[in-house]
Design an enzyme around this catalytic site. Structure first.
Site, PDB file in Angstrom:
ATOM      1  N   SER A   1       0.915  -1.256   0.013  1.00 23.45           N
ATOM      2  CA  SER A   1       0.001   0.000   0.040  1.00 23.45           C
ATOM      3  C   SER A   1       0.922   1.287  -0.112  1.00 23.45           C
ATOM      4  O   SER A   1       1.767   1.648  -0.988  1.00 23.45           O
ATOM      5  CB  SER A   1      -1.143   0.019   1.203  1.00 23.45           C
ATOM      6  OG  SER A   1      -2.121   0.701   0.983  1.00 23.45           O
TER       7      SER A   1
ATOM      8  N   GLU B   1      -8.360  -2.320  -3.123  1.00 21.11           N
ATOM      9  CA  GLU B   1      -7.700  -3.008  -4.165  1.00 21.11           C
ATOM     10  C   GLU B   1      -8.058  -2.704  -5.709  1.00 21.11           C
ATOM     11  O   GLU B   1      -6.858  -2.836  -6.178  1.00 21.11           O
ATOM     12  CB  GLU B   1      -7.634  -4.571  -3.780  1.00 21.11           C
ATOM     13  CG  GLU B   1      -6.864  -5.545  -4.346  1.00 21.11           C
ATOM     14  CD  GLU B   1      -5.367  -5.118  -3.723  1.00 21.11           C
ATOM     15  OE1 GLU B   1      -4.600  -5.814  -4.360  1.00 21.11           O
ATOM     16  OE2 GLU B   1      -5.159  -4.512  -2.808  1.00 21.11           O
TER      17      GLU B   1
ATOM     18  N   HIS C   1      -7.550  -5.663  -0.369  1.00 22.42           N
ATOM     19  CA  HIS C   1      -6.419  -5.035   0.386  1.00 22.42           C
ATOM     20  C   HIS C   1      -6.345  -5.604   1.667  1.00 22.42           C
ATOM     21  O   HIS C   1      -6.819  -4.978   2.685  1.00 22.42           O
ATOM     22  CB  HIS C   1      -6.820  -3.660   0.277  1.00 22.42           C
ATOM     23  CG  HIS C   1      -5.855  -2.623   0.198  1.00 22.42           C
ATOM     24  ND1 HIS C   1      -4.859  -2.473  -0.963  1.00 22.42           N
ATOM     25  CD2 HIS C   1      -5.071  -1.639   1.315  1.00 22.42           C
ATOM     26  CE1 HIS C   1      -4.037  -1.374  -0.665  1.00 22.42           C
ATOM     27  NE2 HIS C   1      -4.109  -1.079   0.512  1.00 22.42           N
TER      28      HIS C   1
END
Length: 331
Positions: free
Chosen positions: A165, A278, A310
């Protein structure tokens, strides 16, 4: 009419920015539904605390020594936006440290740096009363690097750096500007096109949500060149020219089978958030892929799992998947 068209355009831009901001502002780096790594132990007694003085004060890292005792193969693992001050999310939620150590790789997990993008900031953030200015790039490439070499004998060249991330774009940035230190860089669900419409506004909102940090203290207003310096889409040619081995991954936002079933409203909320984050990362990553192809870069491996959100469960799997590539490159 011009006015009508302008209104529609500005309205679309606002809605797009708001949607992206909502997605990015929601819990980055928090274990989503089904995302907890099954091997998680939170605190691993096999790791050692490694404190290094810096301009930010003493900073802790967690170290896993390579199983074969070598000091030449080293990888740094960077955390997400909501990095904690006690342990890295990698240790809390995955087996990345012991797993890579078993592959004869020394693992360094810096602790802290919430909302920092592991960058050297222009000033301290006044919104939250930050006392010191973040200088994470200097810390990772000078202070920590030198301490690892001098105190543990770790090789300070041909290292790897991998982030998730927030840490994904940071890993590519560090490798682009410090090729003598990093010859391998990995971005897992990173944001690799931060100059795209709405992304700078989204990052601003996300950092306010994660610790009330002011993005202007980091890279200045949106027109400051520091934004371009830290955008992988912009500096892609550096990664190509440096010959950096790059691993880039993002999934499609659809949960994969095998995760824990939702047990409440927050689980459903986190799964939805993880899917949105995501999907945004995938859009950024695909843009970066096109950019690298356009400039003829052939030093990138792309991993696009058919399912994934994610979440730590997927990032742990990526570490397992990229380990041979990492092992064959560093040291």
């Amino acid at each position: 009419m011009r006015v009508g068209g302008s209104t529609r355009t500005s309205g679309w831009a606002r809605r797009t920015a708001a949607a992206i901001a909502l997605a990015v502002a929601l819990p980055l780096g928090v274990t989503m539904v089904g995302g907890g790594a099954t091997a998680s132990a939170a605190f691993d007694p096999a790791a050692q605390d490694f404190w290094v003085d810096s301009s930010m004060g003493p900073v802790k890292s967690r170290i896993w020594r390579a199983a074969d005792g070598n000091t030449s193969r080293v990888v740094y693992l960077l955390d997400g936006l909501r990095a904690q001050d006690d342990l890295s999310g990698w240790e809390i939620n995955t087996d990345a440290g012991p797993f890579l150590a078993a592959q004869n790789i020394n693992v360094v997990q810096p602790v802290g740096g919430q909302s920092s993008f592991y960058s050297d900031w222009l000033s301290n953030s006044t919104f939250n009363g930050q006392k010191v200015t973040y200088k994470w790039e200097t810390f990772l490439t000078e202070e920590l690097r030198n301490a690892l070499a001098n105190r543990l004998g770790f090789q300070s060249t041909r290292n790897g750096v991998i982030g998730l991330s927030m840490g994904g774009s940071a890993a590519l940035t560090l490798a682009a500007y410090h090729p003598d230190q990093f010859n391998y860089a990995g971005s897992l669900s990173g944001y690799l096109n931060i100059s795209a419409p709405g992304m700078r506004e989204a990052i601003r909102v996300a950092m306010l949500d994660a610790g009330r940090f002011n993005v202007d203290a980091m890279w200045g207003p949106p027109w400051n060149p520091a934004w371009l310096r830290n955008d992988p889409f912009v500096f892609a040619n550096k990664l190509r020219d440096n010959g950096t081995r790059v691993w880039v991954s993002a999934a499609n936002g659809i949960p994969a089978p095998g995760g824990a079933a939702p047990t409440g409203v927050m689980d459903v909320f986190n799964a939805t958030t993880g899917a949105s984050l995501e999907a945004l990362s995938l859009a950024n990553t695909r843009a970066f892929q096109v950019r690298m192809a356009t400039i003829g870069a052939k030093n990138v491996t792309y991993s696009f799992p058919p399912r994934g959100i994610h979440s730590w469960r997927y990032w742990q799997q990526q570490i397992h998947d990229l380990a041979p590539d990492l092992s064959n490159t560093i040291g």
